[in-house]
Design a protein around this motif. Structure first.
Motif, PDB file in Angstrom:
ATOM      1  N   TYR A 282       0.835  -1.205   0.000  1.00 15.68           N
ATOM      2  CA  TYR A 282       0.000   0.000   0.000  1.00 15.68           C
ATOM      3  C   TYR A 282       0.862   1.244   0.000  1.00 15.68           C
ATOM      4  CZ  TYR A 282      -3.817   3.089   0.967  1.00 15.68           C
ATOM      5  OH  TYR A 282      -4.730   4.088   0.868  1.00 15.68           O
ATOM      6  N   PRO A 283       0.546   2.309  -0.692  1.00 14.15           N
ATOM      7  CA  PRO A 283      -0.671   2.503  -1.483  1.00 14.15           C
ATOM      8  C   PRO A 283      -0.504   2.158  -2.952  1.00 14.15           C
ATOM      9  CG  PRO A 283       0.404   4.606  -1.222  1.00 14.15           C
ATOM     10  CD  PRO A 283       1.261   3.573  -0.512  1.00 14.15           C
ATOM     11  N   GLU A 284       0.721   1.975  -3.415  1.00 10.79           N
ATOM     12  CA  GLU A 284       0.944   1.827  -4.848  1.00 10.79           C
ATOM     13  C   GLU A 284       0.195   0.650  -5.459  1.00 10.79           C
ATOM     14  OE1 GLU A 284       3.507   2.113  -2.627  1.00 10.79           O
ATOM     15  OE2 GLU A 284       3.956   4.214  -3.005  1.00 10.79           O
ATOM     16  N   ALA A 285       0.236  -0.494  -4.814  1.00 16.27           N
ATOM     17  CA  ALA A 285      -0.376  -1.676  -5.413  1.00 16.27           C
ATOM     18  C   ALA A 285      -1.491  -2.260  -4.554  1.00 16.27           C
ATOM     19  CB  ALA A 285       0.709  -2.729  -5.652  1.00 16.27           C
ATOM     20  N   ALA A 286      -2.021  -1.445  -3.662  1.00 21.08           N
ATOM     21  CA  ALA A 286      -3.103  -1.949  -2.804  1.00 21.08           C
ATOM     22  C   ALA A 286      -4.279  -2.357  -3.672  1.00 21.08           C
ATOM     23  CB  ALA A 286      -3.537  -0.884  -1.812  1.00 21.08           C
ATOM     24  N   THR A 287      -4.913  -3.408  -3.257  1.00 15.38           N
ATOM     25  CA  THR A 287      -6.053  -3.881  -4.020  1.00 15.38           C
ATOM     26  C   THR A 287      -7.294  -3.820  -3.165  1.00 15.38           C
ATOM     27  OG1 THR A 287      -5.775  -6.165  -3.307  1.00 15.38           O
ATOM     28  CG2 THR A 287      -4.588  -5.493  -5.312  1.00 15.38           C
ATOM     29  N   ARG A 288      -8.394  -3.763  -3.836  1.00 12.91           N
ATOM     30  CA  ARG A 288      -9.682  -3.801  -3.158  1.00 12.91           C
ATOM     31  C   ARG A 288      -9.757  -5.067  -2.320  1.00 12.91           C
ATOM     32  NH1 ARG A 288     -14.306  -6.663  -4.352  1.00 12.91           N
ATOM     33  NH2 ARG A 288     -16.227  -5.702  -3.671  1.00 12.91           N
ATOM     34  N   ALA A 289      -9.340  -6.190  -2.877  1.00 11.09           N
ATOM     35  CA  ALA A 289      -9.427  -7.469  -2.174  1.00 11.09           C
ATOM     36  C   ALA A 289      -8.603  -7.457  -0.884  1.00 11.09           C
ATOM     37  CB  ALA A 289      -8.970  -8.603  -3.077  1.00 11.09           C
TER      38      ALA A 289
END
Length: 167
Positions: free
Chosen positions: A120-127
């Motif tokens: 996070y935050p660059e590749a954070a996903t909803r999942a």
């Protein structure tokens, strides 16, 4: 009160503070209803702050429980802890006390926390965020069981009412 009991009480209070703030941020995330795969990079500044707060408190709660709370609880309960005891061994002891229902569930929560903390935050996903939101109440349940055990079996004073409840 012995030094280890004081340390346990301090760790309980610290965890209760993280749980309280995590709960507030979680409630705001649930109210957002805008976190989806396409929106994660388009959150407003206020929404980003809420997600950041949640991830921070979720991570701090889990870290404090794993590094301090469980250790002090087992010491106060007079469980023999050798210098070579692993964290998995501690989780198994906590399973015996019915504090942690499953070492595997705790490890799963840890994997989610690590994924969020490092991505996070660059590749954070909803999942990932929603997985943490979903398991947050389970972390608080573990904290509540520790607090109950500390009062009933060790004799610590109870924490302020509803300081860690997930209502």
């Amino acid at each position: 009160m012995s030094p280890v009991e004081e340390a346990l009480l301090g760790a309980l209070k610290e965890c209760a503070k993280h749980a309280f703030h995590m709960r507030l941020a979680r409630e705001e995330i649930l109210e957002m209803k805008t976190i989806d795969g396409k929106r994660i990079d388009k959150l407003s500044k206020a929404e980003v702050r809420v997600v950041d707060q949640f991830i921070f408190r979720f991570s701090r709660l889990q870290d404090s429980m794993g590094q301090k709370l469980f250790k002090y609880l087992l010491e106060a309960a007079r469980e023999p802890l050798s210098e070579t005891v692993t964290f998995l061994d501690k989780l198994r002891m906590l399973e015996r006390f019915n504090i942690v229902h499953s070492a595997e569930h705790w490890e799963n929560a840890r994997l989610i926390r690590n994924r969020l903390a490092h991505d996070y935050p660059e590749a954070a996903t909803r999942a990932g965020i929603l997985a943490a939101v979903a398991i947050a109440p389970a972390l608080v349940e573990v904290l509540e069981r520790v607090a109950e055990f500390a009062v009933e079996k060790i004799g610590l004073p109870p924490l302020k009412p509803n300081s860690i409840r997930y209502d």
